[in-house]
Design a protein around this motif. Sequence first.
Motif, PDB file in Angstrom:
ATOM      1  N   LYS A 104       0.818  -1.209   0.000  1.00 23.59           N
ATOM      2  CA  LYS A 104       0.000   0.000   0.000  1.00 23.59           C
ATOM      3  C   LYS A 104       0.856   1.265   0.000  1.00 23.59           C
ATOM      4  N   VAL A 105       1.880   1.301   0.859  1.00 23.41           N
ATOM      5  CA  VAL A 105       2.739   2.483   0.944  1.00 23.41           C
ATOM      6  C   VAL A 105       3.375   2.779  -0.413  1.00 23.41           C
ATOM      7  N   GLY A 124      -3.101   5.162   8.890  1.00 23.55           N
ATOM      8  CA  GLY A 124      -3.157   5.296  10.340  1.00 23.55           C
ATOM      9  C   GLY A 124      -1.800   5.418  11.013  1.00 23.55           C
ATOM     10  N   PHE A 125      -0.792   5.934  10.297  1.00 23.25           N
ATOM     11  CA  PHE A 125       0.517   6.149  10.904  1.00 23.25           C
ATOM     12  C   PHE A 125       0.461   7.372  11.802  1.00 23.25           C
ATOM     13  N   LYS A 134       8.650   4.101   6.876  1.00 24.52           N
ATOM     14  CA  LYS A 134       8.048   2.880   6.330  1.00 24.52           C
ATOM     15  C   LYS A 134       8.300   2.779   4.830  1.00 24.52           C
ATOM     16  N   LYS A 135       8.150   3.903   4.116  1.00 19.84           N
ATOM     17  CA  LYS A 135       8.399   3.909   2.667  1.00 19.84           C
ATOM     18  C   LYS A 135       9.846   3.536   2.386  1.00 19.84           C
ATOM     19  N   TYR A 136      10.771   4.096   3.159  1.00 17.87           N
ATOM     20  CA  TYR A 136      12.184   3.810   2.970  1.00 17.87           C
ATOM     21  C   TYR A 136      12.466   2.314   3.163  1.00 17.87           C
ATOM     22  N   LYS A 139      10.839   0.283   0.376  1.00 20.48           N
ATOM     23  CA  LYS A 139      11.600   0.475  -0.868  1.00 20.48           C
ATOM     24  C   LYS A 139      12.863  -0.362  -0.833  1.00 20.48           C
ATOM     25  N   LYS A 140      13.504  -0.423   0.316  1.00 21.00           N
ATOM     26  CA  LYS A 140      14.712  -1.245   0.490  1.00 21.00           C
ATOM     27  C   LYS A 140      14.374  -2.721   0.277  1.00 21.00           C
ATOM     28  N   LYS A 141      13.262  -3.177   0.874  1.00 18.63           N
ATOM     29  CA  LYS A 141      12.821  -4.566   0.681  1.00 18.63           C
ATOM     30  C   LYS A 141      12.574  -4.850  -0.802  1.00 18.63           C
ATOM     31  N   LEU A 142      11.903  -3.897  -1.463  1.00 23.10           N
ATOM     32  CA  LEU A 142      11.607  -4.057  -2.886  1.00 23.10           C
ATOM     33  C   LEU A 142      12.900  -4.118  -3.692  1.00 23.10           C
TER      34      LEU A 142
END
Length: 157
Positions: A104-105, A124-125, A134-136, A139-142
Amino acid sequence: KKYYRMMTKLVISNSGTEQEAKDIYQDALVVFWQKATSGNLVLTSKISTYLYSICQNLWRKELDRKKRLTNEEKDGVEYTDIDSEERAKIIHNCISELGDTCKKVLMYYYFDGLSMQDIADKLGFANTNTAKTKKYKCKKKLDDLVKSLYSESDFLD
């Protein structure tokens, strides 16, 4: 000047005029400049790829705006760059492998163009910093997932 022809070809080959192409490229450079000077620029690709995606997003928004103004039936835009379509398919497939929150992010940020504030609100952050973190991490996981499944040459022009 270095990327001008490549960027304007995108617009011209997808129902745009020379002037619209110039305008989109100039707008993309402004977006790039604003990101760079604000400290929010995180380059994970070549500058040409980054600029190309900005131009692509700006042109899509412009086409959507034109269609709303003319009330024409939405046909959708077919982009002629097969490589970009293939890359997008790879990224979409890898995103679908991530957890629901990461999915989602990343989709909200990169594909829907939502701000960090909007993402924080939707998911709901606590605040935008939580959304950015969370995006960072997502993105790292991706990036790690893509690198494990594909070689770098799959993504280079």
